[in-house]
Design a protein around this motif. Sequence first.
Motif, PDB file in Angstrom:
ATOM      1  N   ALA A  82       0.666  -1.151  -0.095  1.00  0.00           N
ATOM      2  CA  ALA A  82      -0.029  -0.084  -0.013  1.00  0.00           C
ATOM      3  C   ALA A  82       0.898   1.331   0.078  1.00  0.00           C
ATOM      4  O   ALA A  82       0.606   2.154  -0.717  1.00  0.00           O
ATOM      5  N   GLN A  83       2.055   1.318   0.902  1.00  0.00           N
ATOM      6  CA  GLN A  83       2.974   2.221   0.818  1.00  0.00           C
ATOM      7  C   GLN A  83       3.594   2.537  -0.414  1.00  0.00           C
ATOM      8  O   GLN A  83       3.535   3.802  -0.644  1.00  0.00           O
ATOM      9  N   LYS A  84       3.974   1.400  -1.107  1.00  0.00           N
ATOM     10  CA  LYS A  84       4.600   1.619  -2.305  1.00  0.00           C
ATOM     11  C   LYS A  84       3.941   1.917  -3.336  1.00  0.00           C
ATOM     12  O   LYS A  84       4.413   2.722  -4.394  1.00  0.00           O
ATOM     13  N   LEU A  92      -6.397  -1.072   1.253  1.00  0.00           N
ATOM     14  CA  LEU A  92      -5.697  -2.412   0.845  1.00  0.00           C
ATOM     15  C   LEU A  92      -6.169  -3.568   1.575  1.00  0.00           C
ATOM     16  O   LEU A  92      -6.562  -4.779   1.082  1.00  0.00           O
ATOM     17  N   SER A  93      -6.189  -3.304   2.857  1.00  0.00           N
ATOM     18  CA  SER A  93      -6.464  -4.419   3.664  1.00  0.00           C
ATOM     19  C   SER A  93      -7.824  -5.074   3.585  1.00  0.00           C
ATOM     20  O   SER A  93      -7.999  -6.256   3.672  1.00  0.00           O
ATOM     21  N   GLN A  94      -8.648  -4.391   3.529  1.00  0.00           N
ATOM     22  CA  GLN A  94     -10.038  -4.342   3.141  1.00  0.00           C
ATOM     23  C   GLN A  94     -10.310  -5.358   1.864  1.00  0.00           C
ATOM     24  O   GLN A  94     -11.187  -6.246   1.636  1.00  0.00           O
ATOM     25  N   PRO A 102     -11.997  -4.078  -4.890  1.00  0.00           N
ATOM     26  CA  PRO A 102     -11.477  -2.894  -5.798  1.00  0.00           C
ATOM     27  C   PRO A 102     -12.061  -2.571  -7.219  1.00  0.00           C
ATOM     28  O   PRO A 102     -12.361  -3.511  -7.765  1.00  0.00           O
ATOM     29  N   SER A 103     -12.049  -1.396  -7.449  1.00  0.00           N
ATOM     30  CA  SER A 103     -12.374  -1.045  -8.928  1.00  0.00           C
ATOM     31  C   SER A 103     -11.560  -1.666 -10.031  1.00  0.00           C
ATOM     32  O   SER A 103     -10.492  -1.843  -9.620  1.00  0.00           O
ATOM     33  N   ALA A 104     -11.621  -1.600 -10.945  1.00  0.00           N
ATOM     34  CA  ALA A 104     -10.625  -2.005 -12.016  1.00  0.00           C
ATOM     35  C   ALA A 104      -9.592  -1.063 -12.019  1.00  0.00           C
ATOM     36  O   ALA A 104      -8.318  -1.693 -12.333  1.00  0.00           O
ATOM     37  N   ILE A 110      -2.922  -1.862  -8.188  1.00  0.00           N
ATOM     38  CA  ILE A 110      -2.207  -2.932  -7.091  1.00  0.00           C
ATOM     39  C   ILE A 110      -1.409  -4.181  -7.896  1.00  0.00           C
ATOM     40  O   ILE A 110      -0.427  -4.444  -7.556  1.00  0.00           O
ATOM     41  N   LEU A 111      -1.906  -4.368  -8.998  1.00  0.00           N
ATOM     42  CA  LEU A 111      -1.346  -5.304  -9.871  1.00  0.00           C
ATOM     43  C   LEU A 111      -0.070  -4.802 -10.353  1.00  0.00           C
ATOM     44  O   LEU A 111       1.060  -5.509 -10.482  1.00  0.00           O
TER      45      LEU A 111
END
Length: 130
Positions: A82-84, A92-94, A102-104, A110-111
């Motif tokens: 998340a920090q990165k 992000l934990s959720q 998450p949305s697209a 994230i990916l």
Amino acid sequence: MATKKIILTVEKTDTGFSAYSQDYPIFTTGQSIPELINSAYEAAEFYFEDENIKLSNTDIKFEIDFKQFFKYYKVINAKFLAQKIGMNATLLSQYVNGTKKPSAKQTEKILNGIHQIGQELSEINLLQTA
């Protein structure tokens, strides 16, 4: 010779991993990710054998949800990721816990962060000390 696009959903199991297709009767298991991938190609080729369809590694796409991904890749710390990528760690934990989807756009962010970490790790050589 025709080709197909096959999406296999990957899940962590008590004994390793499973993968299945929503569109074709293809299901397989493996004790590790590499074993699962090999088994998946064999299962898909077996299913399409009579139709004279030859599959390549670009014909099969493996998908895994966030919860399953972080359950297997425990080496990736969600707070660090998340920090990165500049994302709220709680959000992000959720996603990781499955309480929010998450949305697209968020999924892509994230990916991309995961891929960046993988790229960085693949370029590192560790020094051996005597």
